[in-house]
Design a protein around this motif. Sequence first.
Motif, mmCIF file in Angstrom:
data_model
loop_
_atom_site.group_PDB
_atom_site.id
_atom_site.type_symbol
_atom_site.label_atom_id
_atom_site.label_comp_id
_atom_site.label_asym_id
_atom_site.label_seq_id
_atom_site.Cartn_x
_atom_site.Cartn_y
_atom_site.Cartn_z
ATOM 1 N N SER A 1 41.378 48.493 42.167
ATOM 2 C CA SER A 1 42.560 48.075 41.405
ATOM 3 C C SER A 1 42.718 48.973 40.186
ATOM 4 O O SER A 1 41.790 49.695 39.803
ATOM 5 C CB SER A 1 42.404 46.620 40.959
ATOM 6 N N VAL A 2 43.910 48.911 39.601
ATOM 7 C CA VAL A 2 44.130 49.504 38.280
ATOM 8 C C VAL A 2 44.460 48.362 37.335
ATOM 9 O O VAL A 2 45.357 47.546 37.624
ATOM 10 C CB VAL A 2 45.285 50.534 38.302
ATOM 11 N N VAL A 3 43.723 48.281 36.233
ATOM 12 C CA VAL A 3 43.959 47.240 35.229
ATOM 13 C C VAL A 3 44.564 47.905 34.000
ATOM 14 O O VAL A 3 44.037 48.919 33.513
ATOM 15 C CB VAL A 3 42.636 46.524 34.871
ATOM 16 N N THR A 4 45.697 47.341 33.536
ATOM 17 C CA THR A 4 46.381 47.918 32.378
ATOM 18 C C THR A 4 46.471 46.895 31.253
ATOM 19 O O THR A 4 46.388 45.675 31.485
ATOM 20 C CB THR A 4 47.808 48.387 32.761
ATOM 21 N N ALA A 5 46.661 47.433 30.031
ATOM 22 C CA ALA A 5 46.734 46.574 28.845
ATOM 23 C C ALA A 5 47.599 47.264 27.800
ATOM 24 O O ALA A 5 47.764 48.493 27.828
ATOM 25 C CB ALA A 5 45.327 46.351 28.280
ATOM 26 N N HIS B 1 49.017 51.822 24.901
ATOM 27 C CA HIS B 1 48.901 51.443 26.312
ATOM 28 C C HIS B 1 47.606 52.021 26.851
ATOM 29 O O HIS B 1 47.219 53.111 26.446
ATOM 30 C CB HIS B 1 50.033 52.074 27.138
ATOM 31 N N SER B 2 46.997 51.322 27.765
ATOM 32 C CA SER B 2 45.805 51.888 28.379
ATOM 33 C C SER B 2 45.614 51.278 29.758
ATOM 34 O O SER B 2 46.208 50.239 30.075
ATOM 35 C CB SER B 2 44.577 51.628 27.488
ATOM 36 N N GLY B 3 44.776 51.914 30.559
ATOM 37 C CA GLY B 3 44.504 51.386 31.885
ATOM 38 C C GLY B 3 43.474 52.234 32.588
ATOM 39 O O GLY B 3 43.341 53.430 32.308
ATOM 40 N N CYS B 4 42.716 51.597 33.485
ATOM 41 C CA CYS B 4 41.695 52.356 34.217
ATOM 42 C C CYS B 4 41.522 51.787 35.617
ATOM 43 O O CYS B 4 41.929 50.654 35.910
ATOM 44 C CB CYS B 4 40.367 52.370 33.458
ATOM 45 N N LEU B 5 40.924 52.610 36.484
ATOM 46 C CA LEU B 5 40.572 52.197 37.844
ATOM 47 C C LEU B 5 39.399 51.217 37.752
ATOM 48 O O LEU B 5 38.423 51.487 37.044
ATOM 49 C CB LEU B 5 40.156 53.439 38.642
ATOM 50 N N VAL B 6 39.509 50.094 38.448
ATOM 51 C CA VAL B 6 38.482 49.050 38.367
ATOM 52 C C VAL B 6 38.065 48.610 39.769
ATOM 53 O O VAL B 6 38.914 48.207 40.578
ATOM 54 C CB VAL B 6 39.015 47.843 37.545
ATOM 55 N N GLY B 7 36.763 48.711 40.028
ATOM 56 C CA GLY B 7 36.214 48.188 41.275
ATOM 57 C C GLY B 7 35.596 46.818 41.093
ATOM 58 O O GLY B 7 35.456 46.059 42.059
ATOM 59 N N PHE B 8 35.232 46.501 39.860
ATOM 60 C CA PHE B 8 34.592 45.205 39.571
ATOM 61 C C PHE B 8 35.681 44.195 39.216
ATOM 62 O O PHE B 8 36.096 44.075 38.058
ATOM 63 C CB PHE B 8 33.630 45.332 38.385
ATOM 64 N N HIS B 9 36.143 43.441 40.233
ATOM 65 C CA HIS B 9 37.176 42.427 40.002
ATOM 66 C C HIS B 9 37.161 41.445 41.156
ATOM 67 O O HIS B 9 36.867 41.840 42.302
ATOM 68 C CB HIS B 9 38.558 43.080 39.855
ATOM 69 N N SER C 1 38.141 31.331 40.869
ATOM 70 C CA SER C 1 38.430 29.893 40.950
ATOM 71 C C SER C 1 39.763 29.735 41.668
ATOM 72 O O SER C 1 40.645 30.593 41.537
ATOM 73 C CB SER C 1 38.497 29.287 39.544
ATOM 74 N N ILE C 2 39.881 28.624 42.450
ATOM 75 C CA ILE C 2 41.126 28.359 43.194
ATOM 76 C C ILE C 2 42.005 27.395 42.392
ATOM 77 O O ILE C 2 43.189 27.619 42.221
ATOM 78 C CB ILE C 2 40.800 27.761 44.587
ATOM 79 N N ASP C 3 41.419 26.292 41.911
ATOM 80 C CA ASP C 3 42.179 25.298 41.159
ATOM 81 C C ASP C 3 41.345 24.860 39.949
ATOM 82 O O ASP C 3 40.427 24.078 40.108
ATOM 83 C CB ASP C 3 42.490 24.099 42.061
ATOM 84 N N PRO C 4 41.642 25.424 38.794
ATOM 85 C CA PRO C 4 42.756 26.302 38.488
ATOM 86 C C PRO C 4 42.509 27.713 39.014
ATOM 87 O O PRO C 4 41.359 28.128 39.164
ATOM 88 C CB PRO C 4 42.786 26.308 36.954
ATOM 89 N N ALA C 5 43.607 28.441 39.275
ATOM 90 C CA ALA C 5 43.469 29.830 39.702
ATOM 91 C C ALA C 5 42.918 30.648 38.537
ATOM 92 O O ALA C 5 43.396 30.547 37.404
ATOM 93 C CB ALA C 5 44.829 30.377 40.130
ATOM 94 N N ARG C 6 41.881 31.425 38.828
ATOM 95 C CA ARG C 6 41.285 32.282 37.790
ATOM 96 C C ARG C 6 40.847 33.590 38.438
ATOM 97 O O ARG C 6 40.454 33.608 39.617
ATOM 98 C CB ARG C 6 40.056 31.624 37.167
ATOM 99 N N TYR C 7 40.845 34.660 37.674
ATOM 100 C CA TYR C 7 40.471 35.983 38.169
ATOM 101 C C TYR C 7 39.609 36.651 37.114
ATOM 102 O O TYR C 7 39.806 36.450 35.914
ATOM 103 C CB TYR C 7 41.733 36.821 38.420
ATOM 104 N N LEU C 8 38.645 37.445 37.556
ATOM 105 C CA LEU C 8 37.760 38.163 36.641
ATOM 106 C C LEU C 8 37.895 39.664 36.846
ATOM 107 O O LEU C 8 37.888 40.135 37.993
ATOM 108 C CB LEU C 8 36.299 37.801 36.922
ATOM 109 N N VAL C 9 38.012 40.399 35.742
ATOM 110 C CA VAL C 9 37.917 41.858 35.808
ATOM 111 C C VAL C 9 36.868 42.293 34.788
ATOM 112 O O VAL C 9 36.676 41.635 33.763
ATOM 113 C CB VAL C 9 39.262 42.564 35.528
ATOM 114 N N PHE C 10 36.213 43.397 35.081
ATOM 115 C CA PHE C 10 35.134 43.884 34.219
ATOM 116 C C PHE C 10 35.460 45.300 33.767
ATOM 117 O O PHE C 10 35.670 46.193 34.586
ATOM 118 C CB PHE C 10 33.800 43.854 34.975
ATOM 119 N N ILE C 11 35.499 45.481 32.446
ATOM 120 C CA ILE C 11 35.871 46.773 31.865
ATOM 121 C C ILE C 11 34.670 47.335 31.109
ATOM 122 O O ILE C 11 34.029 46.631 30.309
ATOM 123 C CB ILE C 11 37.050 46.621 30.868
#
Length: 162
Positions: free
Chosen positions: A19-23, A29-37, A41-51
Amino acid sequence: MAEPRGFHDVMTALDYPMSVVTAAAGGEHSGCLVGFHTQCSIDPARYLVFISKANHTYPVAAAARYLAVHLLDESQGDLAHIFGEQTGDAVDKFTRCRWHAGPDGVPILTESRAWFVGTVRSTFDTGDHVGFLLDPGEGEATAPLRPLGFQQVRGLHPGHDA
Ligand SMILES: Cc1cc2nc3c(=O)[nH]c(=O)nc-3n(C[C@H](O)[C@H](O)[C@H](O)COP(=O)(O)O)c2cc1C
């Protein structure tokens, strides 16, 4: 400390999606290629990315309210190259791709076929990376994706050592 050999071999045998994560924060502005993501969680929906703390993206992400996560298609090696081998310390990656501003200015990559914006709920130190726990908001998947896998990009030279 070196990675244990067996662990390294297992990790490099995987073909996890890239993935590419941007901020955006403080006018930057910044962003990088991310493999750690991963969804975490399903309910509530949650996602983790590692920078990585070494990345230009890290201080921008740490100050941002939102991060955008773009799952790459196997045809999008060009984006992997721009965001994985270049560093915002030296180049403006956003002059090399098409994008538009999402919530709070977070860059949404126009070419992306599957992306979402997440509100940063919390962060936590995991070593040389920091975990960002996201509360997913707006996003879209405009076409079926054949994910760009780690095996396709493992030969890239990261813009920063981790
Ligand atoms: C295959 C591959 C996987 C990567 N995975 C991550 C990752 O999960 N997290 C991260 O912070 N950087 C990761 N990187 C490194 C950054 O994408 C790279 O150092 C980038 O140039 C940093 O850009 P920046 O300094 O503009 O933030 C990866 C790089 C490659 C080639």
